[in-house]
Design a protein around this motif. Structure first.
Motif, PDB file in Angstrom:
ATOM      1  N   LYS A 390       1.041  -1.546  -0.261  1.00  0.00           N
ATOM      2  CA  LYS A 390       0.771  -0.277   0.442  1.00  0.00           C
ATOM      3  C   LYS A 390       0.786   0.879  -0.237  1.00  0.00           C
ATOM      4  O   LYS A 390       0.300   2.265  -0.354  1.00  0.00           O
ATOM      5  CB  LYS A 390      -0.694   0.522   1.351  1.00  0.00           C
ATOM      6  CG  LYS A 390      -0.413  -0.028   2.796  1.00  0.00           C
ATOM      7  CD  LYS A 390      -1.541   0.296   3.567  1.00  0.00           C
ATOM      8  CE  LYS A 390      -0.977  -0.280   5.026  1.00  0.00           C
ATOM      9  NZ  LYS A 390      -0.464  -1.757   5.503  1.00  0.00           N
ATOM     10  N   SER A 425       3.195   3.613  -5.849  1.00  0.00           N
ATOM     11  CA  SER A 425       4.066   4.821  -4.903  1.00  0.00           C
ATOM     12  C   SER A 425       4.963   5.071  -4.851  1.00  0.00           C
ATOM     13  O   SER A 425       6.103   5.632  -3.849  1.00  0.00           O
ATOM     14  CB  SER A 425       3.652   4.157  -3.556  1.00  0.00           C
ATOM     15  OG  SER A 425       4.547   2.923  -2.834  1.00  0.00           O
ATOM     16  N   THR A 513       0.000   6.798  -8.056  1.00  0.00           N
ATOM     17  CA  THR A 513      -0.787   7.133  -8.226  1.00  0.00           C
ATOM     18  C   THR A 513      -1.530   6.554  -7.350  1.00  0.00           C
ATOM     19  O   THR A 513      -3.052   7.005  -6.460  1.00  0.00           O
ATOM     20  CB  THR A 513      -1.476   6.779  -9.488  1.00  0.00           C
ATOM     21  OG1 THR A 513      -1.725   4.809  -8.978  1.00  0.00           O
ATOM     22  CG2 THR A 513      -1.299   6.563 -10.755  1.00  0.00           C
ATOM     23  N   TRP A 514      -0.617   5.841  -6.058  1.00  0.00           N
ATOM     24  CA  TRP A 514      -0.933   5.419  -4.716  1.00  0.00           C
ATOM     25  C   TRP A 514      -2.225   4.407  -4.792  1.00  0.00           C
ATOM     26  O   TRP A 514      -3.163   4.555  -3.816  1.00  0.00           O
ATOM     27  CB  TRP A 514      -1.312   6.472  -3.607  1.00  0.00           C
ATOM     28  CG  TRP A 514      -0.142   7.271  -3.280  1.00  0.00           C
ATOM     29  CD1 TRP A 514       0.122   8.093  -4.100  1.00  0.00           C
ATOM     30  CD2 TRP A 514       1.186   6.847  -2.521  1.00  0.00           C
ATOM     31  NE1 TRP A 514       1.160   9.412  -3.538  1.00  0.00           N
ATOM     32  CE2 TRP A 514       2.186   7.636  -2.836  1.00  0.00           C
ATOM     33  CE3 TRP A 514       0.586   6.164  -1.258  1.00  0.00           C
ATOM     34  CZ2 TRP A 514       3.107   7.905  -2.042  1.00  0.00           C
ATOM     35  CZ3 TRP A 514       2.345   5.331  -0.783  1.00  0.00           C
ATOM     36  CH2 TRP A 514       3.009   6.569  -1.196  1.00  0.00           C
ATOM     37  N   VAL A 515      -2.258   3.985  -6.155  1.00  0.00           N
ATOM     38  CA  VAL A 515      -3.741   2.802  -5.584  1.00  0.00           C
ATOM     39  C   VAL A 515      -3.779   1.735  -5.059  1.00  0.00           C
ATOM     40  O   VAL A 515      -4.440   1.304  -4.526  1.00  0.00           O
ATOM     41  CB  VAL A 515      -3.788   2.506  -7.298  1.00  0.00           C
ATOM     42  CG1 VAL A 515      -3.712   3.206  -8.606  1.00  0.00           C
ATOM     43  CG2 VAL A 515      -2.524   1.403  -7.677  1.00  0.00           C
ATOM     44  N   TRP A 517      -2.990   2.252  -2.061  1.00  0.00           N
ATOM     45  CA  TRP A 517      -2.966   2.560  -0.473  1.00  0.00           C
ATOM     46  C   TRP A 517      -4.695   2.674  -0.625  1.00  0.00           C
ATOM     47  O   TRP A 517      -5.443   2.699   0.796  1.00  0.00           O
ATOM     48  CB  TRP A 517      -3.091   4.189   0.140  1.00  0.00           C
ATOM     49  CG  TRP A 517      -3.307   4.366   0.684  1.00  0.00           C
ATOM     50  CD1 TRP A 517      -3.994   4.973   1.369  1.00  0.00           C
ATOM     51  CD2 TRP A 517      -1.731   4.326   2.670  1.00  0.00           C
ATOM     52  NE1 TRP A 517      -3.887   5.358   2.728  1.00  0.00           N
ATOM     53  CE2 TRP A 517      -2.632   4.919   3.414  1.00  0.00           C
ATOM     54  CE3 TRP A 517      -0.977   3.811   2.643  1.00  0.00           C
ATOM     55  CZ2 TRP A 517      -2.188   4.927   4.762  1.00  0.00           C
ATOM     56  CZ3 TRP A 517      -0.509   3.820   3.841  1.00  0.00           C
ATOM     57  CH2 TRP A 517      -1.177   4.318   4.733  1.00  0.00           C
ATOM     58  N   GLN A 518      -5.283   3.271  -1.734  1.00  0.00           N
ATOM     59  CA  GLN A 518      -6.753   3.345  -1.957  1.00  0.00           C
ATOM     60  C   GLN A 518      -7.765   2.110  -1.754  1.00  0.00           C
ATOM     61  O   GLN A 518      -8.332   1.505  -1.162  1.00  0.00           O
ATOM     62  CB  GLN A 518      -6.537   4.078  -3.719  1.00  0.00           C
ATOM     63  CG  GLN A 518      -6.242   5.485  -3.550  1.00  0.00           C
ATOM     64  CD  GLN A 518      -6.356   5.937  -5.622  1.00  0.00           C
ATOM     65  OE1 GLN A 518      -7.273   5.233  -5.708  1.00  0.00           O
ATOM     66  NE2 GLN A 518      -5.618   7.033  -5.355  1.00  0.00           N
ATOM     67  N   GLU A 521      -7.500   0.983   1.551  1.00  0.00           N
ATOM     68  CA  GLU A 521      -8.594   1.837   2.692  1.00  0.00           C
ATOM     69  C   GLU A 521      -9.666   0.727   2.221  1.00  0.00           C
ATOM     70  O   GLU A 521     -10.623   0.988   3.026  1.00  0.00           O
ATOM     71  CB  GLU A 521      -8.505   3.282   2.416  1.00  0.00           C
ATOM     72  CG  GLU A 521      -7.764   3.769   2.749  1.00  0.00           C
ATOM     73  CD  GLU A 521      -7.522   5.157   2.336  1.00  0.00           C
ATOM     74  OE1 GLU A 521      -7.627   5.664   0.994  1.00  0.00           O
ATOM     75  OE2 GLU A 521      -6.902   6.229   3.060  1.00  0.00           O
ATOM     76  N   ARG A 522     -10.161   0.311   0.979  1.00  0.00           N
ATOM     77  CA  ARG A 522     -11.645  -0.036   0.752  1.00  0.00           C
ATOM     78  C   ARG A 522     -11.733  -1.217   1.149  1.00  0.00           C
ATOM     79  O   ARG A 522     -13.115  -1.562   1.795  1.00  0.00           O
ATOM     80  CB  ARG A 522     -11.662   0.430  -1.286  1.00  0.00           C
ATOM     81  CG  ARG A 522     -13.180  -0.409  -1.013  1.00  0.00           C
ATOM     82  CD  ARG A 522     -12.724  -0.479  -2.857  1.00  0.00           C
ATOM     83  NE  ARG A 522     -12.006  -0.998  -3.636  1.00  0.00           N
ATOM     84  CZ  ARG A 522     -11.825  -2.823  -4.174  1.00  0.00           C
ATOM     85  NH1 ARG A 522     -12.555  -3.422  -3.501  1.00  0.00           N
ATOM     86  NH2 ARG A 522     -10.538  -3.120  -4.543  1.00  0.00           N
TER      87      ARG A 522
END
Length: 618
Positions: A390, A425, A513-515, A517-518, A521-522
C-alpha cells in the motif's frame, strides 16, 4: 584572550564530498590546555574527534588557522596517541602566498586557496593551506606524536566515498579543521570558503568549533566517551560475502527475543508493544514448501533478473552512476545485492551497499543515517526495498528523513528504488506487476540468515544501530547465495530487455498514483477491519502475514492462482480461508485477524464479533 591557556565548547561539523553539514556536540574542551589538563581529558577529546572520522585508519591532517596553533597542536598530539600507527600530521593556514612545486627537493608540493574568515588588521583577503593533498614525490609534513614518519603516498586509497587517492589527488582520509575560537560556522562554509577548498582534496572535513569565552577549571566536566556503532559484515554476521553488503545493525544473536505468534499479535494489537520489539519464531520450511520455493524460483528468475536490471539502470541514471545503495532490512537486502552485482557486471561499477533498519511507527535508524551522512555525500544515497504494497514504508521513509533533516541538518532524498511497485507508490522500480518474487517465500534463509530488525530500548542504546539476530543454526537450509546466483545467471540474457525498459521508463510518467493505498482503504472498510495496518496487499506482504502474523483471510485474484501456489499452501497449512475476488487490484491480499485475542486461532471469522464482513455470520 590566551587560548593557549583555555578554551571550551568542542563541536564537530562534518563535511563530506559535495555534502551538506551534519553536526553534534562532542563535549567541552578542558581548561588550561595543555598545562592543567589531564591526560584522561585529552584522551577523551581525541576519542570524540576520532569517532567523527569516516575512516580513522586513513591519514589525518589537523589544521590550525593563522596564529591559532597551540591548542590545535596539543589536540593533534592527543589524536596521534589515540590512533596508533595512523599518520596524523599538523599544519596551519596562512596569509602568505607560496608557489607549490611537486618535487622531492621542494618543501611545498600543493596548495589550496580560499577567502578569509578571520578579522585582522590587514583586512580580508585570500588565505592558503599547503601540503593538504597527496604528494607524489614521497615527502610530507612532519608527523605528530605517535603517528610515525610515513609519507602520504598518492597511490593509497583515501576518502570516505571510496575513491582512489591517486586519482583524486587526496593525501588524507580526513582533515580536522580548528578555526579561531568564536568563528561563525557560516563564515567557513559555502562557495570560496576554507571547507569548500579542503573538501576538494580530502574525503571528509571535520570542523571543531570553539566559542570565544574561557572557562574556569571547575567548569570542565568530562562526559563519558560514546563508542561509535560498528557496522557488521559476513561471515561474522550473516551468510553473505562481505563485499555484498555491510550491515548497519547491532548483533543481538544472544538476546531472547522470539515469542509465539499468538502472544506477539495480542501485544501488538492491544497497543502494549511495537512489532519490532520482539521477533516471530522462525522454523525450517517443510520439504513441500521448499519445493514450491524452488519451482517459483525456476519460473520467476528471468522476470526478476529483468526487473533488477531495469531498476538498476534507473538508479544509475538517478544518481549520476555513483549511487550508494542502502537496503531497507530485510526484504531489500537481496535486492540491493543483486542491483550491486548488475552494476558491477554490466558497467564495471563497484557500488557500496549497506543495509539498515526502518520500523513503522518508529522511523529510520538515526544512528545509521548519521553513519551514512559522515561517510558519503548525502545526494549519493539511494534507499532500496523489495516491493511496495500500500506504500506504508514509502510514507514512513519520507517522514523519517524530514525529521532527520530537521534534527541533524542533512537532507537525504526520499526516493525509494524497489524491484516491484504494484502499489504505485514510488518512481524507481523494475516492474509494477504483482508477481511472486521468490525471496518473499522465505524468511532468514533467503536473507543472509539475518532476522527482521529489532528496536527494543532494553537492548538498543541511543547511539546503537537497530538490532537483528544472526541465525547461524539454520545454515543447513540457507539458500541466500543460491538465490543470488540463480537470478544473476539470467543477467546477460535479459540485458537488452532491461535496458530497453529502463530507457522507456526514463521518459514515462512514473508519478505515484497510490492505487495500493486506495485499495487497502476500500478493503479495510468492506471487510469491517477499519485499520489499514491489518490489510497487507501483494504477494510479498500476504506471504509475510501467513509466516509471521495471525492471518484471518486471504483474498486472491482468480487469474493469479498459479502464481500464488505457495500462498495457497501456507493458507491450507494454517487453516486460513481463501476467497477469490475478481476485481482485486493485486494478485492476493492478506488480512490479519482484526480483533485478535488469546482465544482466536486466526482461521475463525466468527471470532470477530460485529465485524460486518460481507456474507459472514457476525
Amino acid at each position: 584572550m590566551d587560548y593557549s591557556d583555555a578554551a571550551r565548547g568542542l563541536r564537530s561539523d562534518r563535511f563530506g564530498n559535495r555534502a551538506g553539514v551534519s553536526s553534534e556536540y562532542l563535549g567541552t574542551l578542558p581548561a588550561a590546555l595543555p598545562g592543567a589538563v589531564s591526560a584522561e581529558s585529552l584522551a577523551l577529546i581525541a576519542s570524540r574527534i576520532s569517532a567523527s572520522l569516516p575512516d580513522p585508519a586513513e591519514p589525518v591532517l589537523v589544521l590550525g588557522c593563522e596564529e591559532f596553533i597551540h591548542v590545535p597542536l596539543t589536540i593533534a598530539n592527543a589524536l596521534a596517541e589515540a590512533l596508533p600507527g595512523v599518520p596524523v600530521r599538523f599544519s596551519t593556514t596562512t596569509r602568505s602566498p607560496i608557489v607549490p612545486i611537486d618535487r622531492s627537493d621542494y618543501a611545498i608540493a600543493n596548495a589550496v586557496a580560499f577567502a578569509s574568515h578571520d578579522v585582522t588588521e590587514d583586512g580580508p583577503g585570500p588565505r592558503h593551506a599547503y601540503n593538504v593533498g597527496a604528494r607524489r614525490t614521497g615527502a610530507g609534513l612532519d608527523t605528530v606524536g605517535a603517528a610515525g614518519p610515513d609519507a602520504v603516498g598518492a597511490d593509497r586509497t583515501a576518502g570516505a566515498d571510496g575513491t582512489a587517492a591517486g586519482a583524486a589527488g587526496t593525501g588524507f582520509g580526513s582533515i580536522v579543521l580548528l578555526p579561531e575560537p568564536g568563528t561563525d560556522l557560516a563564515s567557513i562554509t559555502g562557495p570560496g570558503s576554507v571547507t569548500e577548498a579542503l573538501r576538494a582534496v580530502t574525503g571528509a572535513v571535520v570542523v571543531v568549533l570553539l566559542p570565544a569565552d574561557v572557562p574556569t577549571p571547575e567548569d570542565w566536566t568530562g562526559p563519558a566517551a560514546v563508542p561509535a556503532a560498528v557496522p557488521l559484515t559476513g561471515p561474522e554476521f550473516g551468510s553473505y560475502a562481505p563485499e555484498d553488503v555491510t550491515w548497519l545493525l547491532k548483533d543481538l544473536r544472544d538476546a531472547a527475543l522470539e515469542a509465539p505468534t499468538a502472544e506477539r499479535e495480542a501485544a501488538i494489537q492491544s497497543g502494549g508493544a511495537n512489532y519490532a520489539e520482539s521477533l516471530p519464531m522462525e522454523y525450517l520450511p517443510s520439504a513441500q514448501y521448499q519445493d514450491l520455493y524452488e519451482e517459483a524460483l525456476r519460473r520467476s528468475a528471468p522476470r526478476v533478473a529483468a526487473a533488477v536490471g531495469t531498476v538498476t539502470e534507473l538508479a544509475l541514471a538517478a544518481r549520476n552512476r555513483e549511487p550508494v545503495l542502502v537496503s531497507l532490512a530485510r526484504a531489500g537486502t537481496p535486492i540491493g545485492i543483486l542491483m550491486r552485482r548488475w552494476a558491477q557486471r554490466m558497467h564495471g561499477l563497484d557500488l557500496p551497499h549497506y543495509t539498515m533498519s526502518i520500523v513503522r511507527g518508529v522511523g529510520m535508524d538515526e544512528t545509521a543515517l548519521r553513519y551514512l551522512a559522515r561517510t558519503y555525500a548525502s545526494e549519493r544515497i539511494l534507499f532500496v526495498d523489495g516491493w511496495t504494497g500500500k506504500g506504508a514504508i514509502t510514507r514512513e521513509l519520507t517522514a523519517a528523513l524530514e525529521k532527520f533533516e530537521a534534527s541533524d541538518g542533512v537532507r537525504f532524498s526520499s526516493e525509494l528504488a524497489v524491484l516491484a511497485d504494484p502499489g504505485h507508490s514510488v518512481e524507481l522500480f523494475g516492474t509494477r506487476e504483482d508477481y511472486l518474487i521468490p525471496s518473499a517465500c522465505l524468511n532468514s534463509t533467503v536473507s543472509g540468515l539475518v532476522s527482521r530488525t529489532v528496536f527494543n530500548k532494553d537492548l538498543i542504546a541511543p547511539h546503537d544501530f537497530h538490532g537483528a539476530k544472526f541465525y547461524s543454526h539454520l545454515a543447513t537450509a540457507d539458500v541466500s547465495r543460491d538465490f543470488l546466483t540463480a537470478i544473476e545467471s539470467h543477467f546477460d540474457d535479459v540485458r537488452p530487455e532491461a535496458e530497453a525498459a529502463a530507457a522507456s521508463l526514463v521518459h514515462a510518467d512514473r508519478t505515484p498514483t497510490w492505487v495500493g493505498w486506495q485499495a487497502v482503504e476500500r478493503l479495510s472498510e468492506e471487510y469491517g477491519i477499519h485499520n489499514v495496518n491489518l490489510v497487507k496487499p501483494g504477494v510479498g506482504e500476504t506471504t509475510r502475514v501467513l509466516l509471521r502474523r495471525v492471518p484471518w483471510k486471504v483474498l486472491v485474484h482468480p487469474d493469479a492462482l498459479e502464481d500464488v501456489a505457495h500462498v495457497l499452501l501456507l493458507a491450507e497449512q494454517r487453516g486460513v480461508p481463501v476467497e477469490e475476488v475478481p476485481d482485486l487490484p493485486f494478485s492476493c491480499v492478506g488480512l490479519i485477524h482484526p480483533r485478535f485475542t488469546a482465544g482466536a486461532v486466526g482461521a475463525d471469522g466468527r471470532a470477530v464479533a460485529g465485524a460486518g464482513v460481507p456474507g459472514a455470520d457476525a
